[in-house]
Design a protein around this motif. Structure first.
Motif, PDB file in Angstrom:
ATOM      1  N   ALA A  49       0.826  -1.209   0.000  1.00 34.60           N
ATOM      2  CA  ALA A  49       0.000   0.000   0.000  1.00 34.60           C
ATOM      3  C   ALA A  49       0.861   1.260   0.000  1.00 34.60           C
ATOM      4  CB  ALA A  49      -0.935  -0.007   1.201  1.00 34.60           C
ATOM      5  N   LEU A  50       2.015   1.203   0.666  1.00 30.76           N
ATOM      6  CA  LEU A  50       2.912   2.364   0.680  1.00 30.76           C
ATOM      7  C   LEU A  50       3.465   2.649  -0.717  1.00 30.76           C
ATOM      8  CD1 LEU A  50       4.874   1.883   3.997  1.00 30.76           C
ATOM      9  CD2 LEU A  50       3.369   3.767   3.411  1.00 30.76           C
ATOM     10  N   SER A  51       3.797   1.592  -1.447  1.00 26.44           N
ATOM     11  CA  SER A  51       4.287   1.774  -2.816  1.00 26.44           C
ATOM     12  C   SER A  51       3.205   2.385  -3.704  1.00 26.44           C
ATOM     13  CB  SER A  51       4.728   0.446  -3.419  1.00 26.44           C
ATOM     14  OG  SER A  51       5.877  -0.025  -2.802  1.00 26.44           O
ATOM     15  N   LEU A  52       2.006   1.883  -3.559  1.00 21.16           N
ATOM     16  CA  LEU A  52       0.900   2.431  -4.349  1.00 21.16           C
ATOM     17  C   LEU A  52       0.628   3.885  -4.004  1.00 21.16           C
ATOM     18  CD1 LEU A  52      -1.567  -0.588  -4.317  1.00 21.16           C
ATOM     19  CD2 LEU A  52      -0.177   0.229  -6.224  1.00 21.16           C
ATOM     20  N   ALA A  53       0.697   4.223  -2.721  1.00 21.04           N
ATOM     21  CA  ALA A  53       0.487   5.611  -2.303  1.00 21.04           C
ATOM     22  C   ALA A  53       1.587   6.512  -2.847  1.00 21.04           C
ATOM     23  CB  ALA A  53       0.425   5.701  -0.784  1.00 21.04           C
ATOM     24  N   ALA A  54       2.834   6.029  -2.803  1.00 15.59           N
ATOM     25  CA  ALA A  54       3.952   6.825  -3.310  1.00 15.59           C
ATOM     26  C   ALA A  54       3.805   7.058  -4.809  1.00 15.59           C
ATOM     27  CB  ALA A  54       5.270   6.122  -3.008  1.00 15.59           C
ATOM     28  N   MET A  55       3.431   6.019  -5.546  1.00 19.55           N
ATOM     29  CA  MET A  55       3.249   6.179  -6.994  1.00 19.55           C
ATOM     30  C   MET A  55       2.075   7.096  -7.316  1.00 19.55           C
ATOM     31  SD  MET A  55       4.201   2.610  -8.801  1.00 19.55           S
ATOM     32  CE  MET A  55       3.545   1.459  -7.618  1.00 19.55           C
ATOM     33  N   ALA A  56       1.006   6.995  -6.539  1.00 20.22           N
ATOM     34  CA  ALA A  56      -0.155   7.861  -6.779  1.00 20.22           C
ATOM     35  C   ALA A  56       0.201   9.330  -6.531  1.00 20.22           C
ATOM     36  CB  ALA A  56      -1.315   7.435  -5.886  1.00 20.22           C
ATOM     37  N   ILE A  57       0.961   9.598  -5.492  1.00 20.35           N
ATOM     38  CA  ILE A  57       1.360  10.972  -5.189  1.00 20.35           C
ATOM     39  C   ILE A  57       2.308  11.502  -6.252  1.00 20.35           C
ATOM     40  CG2 ILE A  57       2.621  12.408  -3.541  1.00 20.35           C
ATOM     41  CD1 ILE A  57       1.387  10.675  -1.333  1.00 20.35           C
ATOM     42  N   ALA A  58       3.236  10.662  -6.707  1.00 15.37           N
ATOM     43  CA  ALA A  58       4.155  11.083  -7.767  1.00 15.37           C
ATOM     44  C   ALA A  58       3.404  11.360  -9.068  1.00 15.37           C
ATOM     45  CB  ALA A  58       5.223  10.021  -7.987  1.00 15.37           C
ATOM     46  N   LEU A  59       2.429  10.526  -9.396  1.00 16.43           N
ATOM     47  CA  LEU A  59       1.622  10.775 -10.595  1.00 16.43           C
ATOM     48  C   LEU A  59       0.779  12.035 -10.455  1.00 16.43           C
ATOM     49  CD1 LEU A  59       0.472   7.183 -11.569  1.00 16.43           C
ATOM     50  CD2 LEU A  59       2.039   8.672 -12.810  1.00 16.43           C
ATOM     51  N   LEU A  60       0.294  12.291  -9.251  1.00 19.61           N
ATOM     52  CA  LEU A  60      -0.453  13.516  -8.993  1.00 19.61           C
ATOM     53  C   LEU A  60       0.430  14.743  -9.204  1.00 19.61           C
ATOM     54  CD1 LEU A  60      -3.134  14.751  -7.911  1.00 19.61           C
ATOM     55  CD2 LEU A  60      -2.100  14.632  -5.652  1.00 19.61           C
ATOM     56  N   ALA A  61       1.677  14.656  -8.766  1.00 20.37           N
ATOM     57  CA  ALA A  61       2.606  15.779  -8.956  1.00 20.37           C
ATOM     58  C   ALA A  61       2.880  16.004 -10.433  1.00 20.37           C
ATOM     59  CB  ALA A  61       3.912  15.509  -8.215  1.00 20.37           C
ATOM     60  N   VAL A  62       3.106  14.928 -11.175  1.00 18.88           N
ATOM     61  CA  VAL A  62       3.378  15.061 -12.609  1.00 18.88           C
ATOM     62  C   VAL A  62       2.134  15.561 -13.342  1.00 18.88           C
ATOM     63  CG1 VAL A  62       3.980  13.774 -14.692  1.00 18.88           C
ATOM     64  CG2 VAL A  62       5.225  13.370 -12.578  1.00 18.88           C
ATOM     65  N   ALA A  63       0.959  15.083 -12.951  1.00 17.15           N
ATOM     66  CA  ALA A  63      -0.282  15.566 -13.563  1.00 17.15           C
ATOM     67  C   ALA A  63      -0.515  17.033 -13.225  1.00 17.15           C
ATOM     68  CB  ALA A  63      -1.463  14.730 -13.089  1.00 17.15           C
TER      69      ALA A  63
ATOM     70  N   TRP B 266       4.851  23.248  -4.584  1.00 20.38           N
ATOM     71  CA  TRP B 266       3.935  22.119  -4.403  1.00 20.38           C
ATOM     72  C   TRP B 266       4.421  20.886  -5.149  1.00 20.38           C
ATOM     73  CZ3 TRP B 266       0.652  21.497  -0.733  1.00 20.38           C
ATOM     74  CH2 TRP B 266       0.069  22.609  -0.127  1.00 20.38           C
ATOM     75  N   PHE B 267       4.952  21.093  -6.353  1.00 18.97           N
ATOM     76  CA  PHE B 267       5.470  19.984  -7.145  1.00 18.97           C
ATOM     77  C   PHE B 267       6.606  19.286  -6.402  1.00 18.97           C
ATOM     78  CE2 PHE B 267       8.531  18.498 -10.373  1.00 18.97           C
ATOM     79  CZ  PHE B 267       7.759  17.520 -10.972  1.00 18.97           C
ATOM     80  N   CYS B 268       7.555  20.056  -5.917  1.00 20.22           N
ATOM     81  CA  CYS B 268       8.688  19.478  -5.193  1.00 20.22           C
ATOM     82  C   CYS B 268       8.246  18.836  -3.881  1.00 20.22           C
ATOM     83  CB  CYS B 268       9.750  20.536  -4.933  1.00 20.22           C
ATOM     84  SG  CYS B 268      10.599  21.081  -6.414  1.00 20.22           S
ATOM     85  N   ALA B 269       7.295  19.446  -3.213  1.00 21.57           N
ATOM     86  CA  ALA B 269       6.818  18.888  -1.946  1.00 21.57           C
ATOM     87  C   ALA B 269       6.118  17.551  -2.164  1.00 21.57           C
ATOM     88  CB  ALA B 269       5.881  19.868  -1.258  1.00 21.57           C
ATOM     89  N   LEU B 270       5.317  17.445  -3.213  1.00 15.94           N
ATOM     90  CA  LEU B 270       4.645  16.177  -3.498  1.00 15.94           C
ATOM     91  C   LEU B 270       5.642  15.092  -3.874  1.00 15.94           C
ATOM     92  CD1 LEU B 270       1.475  17.354  -5.442  1.00 15.94           C
ATOM     93  CD2 LEU B 270       1.558  16.283  -3.191  1.00 15.94           C
ATOM     94  N   LEU B 271       6.660  15.442  -4.655  1.00 18.62           N
ATOM     95  CA  LEU B 271       7.672  14.450  -4.997  1.00 18.62           C
ATOM     96  C   LEU B 271       8.501  14.056  -3.770  1.00 18.62           C
ATOM     97  CD1 LEU B 271       8.972  15.523  -8.506  1.00 18.62           C
ATOM     98  CD2 LEU B 271       7.435  13.654  -7.915  1.00 18.62           C
ATOM     99  N   ALA B 272       8.752  14.999  -2.874  1.00 24.95           N
ATOM    100  CA  ALA B 272       9.462  14.672  -1.637  1.00 24.95           C
ATOM    101  C   ALA B 272       8.642  13.708  -0.787  1.00 24.95           C
ATOM    102  CB  ALA B 272       9.768  15.941  -0.851  1.00 24.95           C
TER     103      ALA B 272
END
Length: 81
Positions: A3-17, A27-33
């Motif tokens: 679930a942590l991997s899925l959450a990390a990927m979802a947040i990274a995709l949200l930042a890229v989107a 905000w972009f850098c904070a989401l990727l962090a």
């Protein structure tokens, strides 16, 4: 996949989107962090020490970039107004 991997990927995709809607740099850098720190937690649970170290370094760098972008934006707004 945890679930942590899925959450990390979802947040990274949200930042890229967010780039498509002109998300602010801080905000972009904070989401990727946040995504990299979640990935580090997942790697720690999996026992992958090298990945933990690398993702923590990446998270710290992105946090610093986010702080710098927020400060630069605030400084720019104060000088204009």
């Amino acid at each position: 996949m945890s679930a942590l991997s899925l959450a990390a990927m979802a947040i990274a995709l949200l930042a890229v989107a967010g780039l498509a809607v002109h998300l602010a740099d801080h905000w972009f850098c904070a989401l990727l962090a946040l995504a990299s720190l979640l990935g580090a937690i997942d790697a720690a649970f999996s026992g992958r020490l090298l990945w933990v170290i690398l993702l923590l370094i990446l998270g710290a760098g992105l946090s610093g970039a986010s702080l710098h972008a927020a400060y630069a934006t605030g400084r720019e707004q104060r000088s204009q107004g």
